[in-house]
Enzyme design. Structure first.
Site, mmCIF file in Angstrom:
data_model
loop_
_atom_site.group_PDB
_atom_site.id
_atom_site.type_symbol
_atom_site.label_atom_id
_atom_site.label_comp_id
_atom_site.label_asym_id
_atom_site.label_seq_id
_atom_site.Cartn_x
_atom_site.Cartn_y
_atom_site.Cartn_z
ATOM 1 N N GLY C 108 0.802 -1.220 0.000
ATOM 2 C CA GLY C 108 0.000 0.000 0.000
ATOM 3 C C GLY C 108 0.833 1.267 0.000
ATOM 4 O O GLY C 108 0.306 2.365 -0.102
ATOM 5 N N CYS C 109 2.152 1.119 0.117
ATOM 6 C CA CYS C 109 3.043 2.267 0.068
ATOM 7 C C CYS C 109 3.381 2.576 -1.386
ATOM 8 O O CYS C 109 3.700 1.672 -2.143
ATOM 9 C CB CYS C 109 4.362 1.940 0.774
ATOM 10 S SG CYS C 109 4.570 2.825 2.302
ATOM 11 N N VAL C 110 3.309 3.840 -1.763
ATOM 12 C CA VAL C 110 3.668 4.150 -3.157
ATOM 13 C C VAL C 110 4.899 5.043 -3.227
ATOM 14 O O VAL C 110 5.316 5.595 -2.230
ATOM 15 C CB VAL C 110 2.504 4.805 -3.913
ATOM 16 C CG1 VAL C 110 1.547 3.721 -4.372
ATOM 17 C CG2 VAL C 110 1.790 5.806 -3.054
#
Lengths: 126, 100, 110
Positions: C108-110
């Protein structure tokens, strides 16, 4: 800033782990979605119940060469995803009981599960 | 609430479970290989006849016809729909559960 | 891409995360930190070790919100807040600390 609207999301899981990518994909969407502070529930129906079976043993280095993502279900609590529901008939016809599952769940009959589905704003099926 | 099924009942239990969790007033749409579940004379006829008592069942005609079937092969009470009807059903219902 | 640590060549992806989790060593963490101009202190190690334990237990790298809460539970309130963690890992406690710990980038980290 838009006003925050909390919606009810239900993820319906109906596939066994490993044989297809559905179970892992669903779990990843749940984890990503958890960042958005929505009201999240997970339902496990049909072979989806097998996703929660205890004692899954895999590793990237041996066996089937895949990560044991069943352990990630136990992290869901930390993501404030605490509403897990299992369909009683699916569980029982697979010879499983709650003791065979790796997380605490609520076991629902058909009427309860149908009601849960009806209450949702969004149903995501895997 | 709209339930959609796209797998043959002979291959997957999606139709059976869809019927099990559908409630009075819900709609069920059968498309792709699930149209086989809408036909007369199969071992699923009783299941579908039972479902018709409480729910509206639709079959997607292009998928039916593609498989050599016509509405006359379909169980009494199942309604015909086309792609536009599919869209309308999706829009008219608050939620859609896809029984994959 | 790759780094040199403890006499080994360790492969990393284009963002600097280790491609093979099992190739991690403490030396690798030091090299990765040095690239970001950070010298690892006991406080850094506390978080890095916490992340490695978390990964072993749950098979994922936690989101920053989850990490912060869990650190608070385990190491105390004064450490379970973003100010403390961002001071240690200015590029983001989840992103940067996971990289030092040899974990993949948090989901979920971009």
């Amino acid at each position: 800033m838009e006003e925050e609207v909390i919606k009810k999301f239900l993820y319906v899981n109906r596939k066994a782990p490993y044989g297809t990518i559905y179970a892992l994909e669903s779990l990843e969407v749940v984890l990503i979605g958890a960042a958005f502070d929505q009201d999240v529930s997970l339902a496990f129906i049909d072979d989806g119940v097998y996703q929660l079976k205890k004692d899954q043993q895999t590793s990237v280095d041996s066996g089937i060469g895949v990560k044991d993502f069943s352990r990630t279900y136990r992290a869901l609590e930390g993501y404030d995803v605490e509403k897990l529901y299992v369909d009683r008939k699916s569980m029982e016809e697979r010879g499983l009981s709650e003791d065979d599952l790796l997380v605490d769940v609520q076991v629902f009959d058909e009427a309860q599960m149908a009601e849960l589905m009806e209450q949702q704003d969004v149903v995501l099926s895997f | 609430m709209l339930h959609t099924v796209n797998k043959s009942p002979f291959d997957k239990n999606s139709l059976e479970n869809c019927v099990r969790f559908s409630r009075k007033g819900h709609s069920i749409l059968l498309f792709e290989d699930a149209i086989y579940g809408a036909l007369k004379g199969t071992r699923f006829e009783a299941l579908l006849t039972e479902a018709l008592k409480n729910t509206s069942v639709y079959v997607l005609v292009p998928d039916l016809e593609a498989r050599g079937m016509r509405m006359e092969n379909v169980i009494e009470g199942v309604k015909a729909t086309d792609y536009a009807g599919f869209v309308n059903l999706s829009v008219d219902n608050k939620t859609v559960q896809a029984w994959l | 891409m790759a780094i040199q640590a403890d006499g080994k060549t360790i492969d990393t992806d284009e963002e600097g995360y280790l491609t093979d989790l099992s190739s991690w060593t403490e030396g690798a963490a030091k090299v990765l930190a040095a690239q970001d101009e950070i010298e690892l202190t006991d406080s850094h190690w506390e978080v890095i070790n916490f992340l490695r334990d978390y990964y072993n237990e749950y098979q994922i790298a936690p989101a920053v919100r989850v990490l912060t809460k869990a650190i608070g539970k385990k190491l105390g309130k004064e450490k379970g807040n973003s100010k403390y963690l961002y001071e240690l890992f200015p590029y983001g406690p989840a992103k940067q600390a996971c990289r030092f710990a040899g974990l993949p980038k948090p989901t979920g980290c971009v």
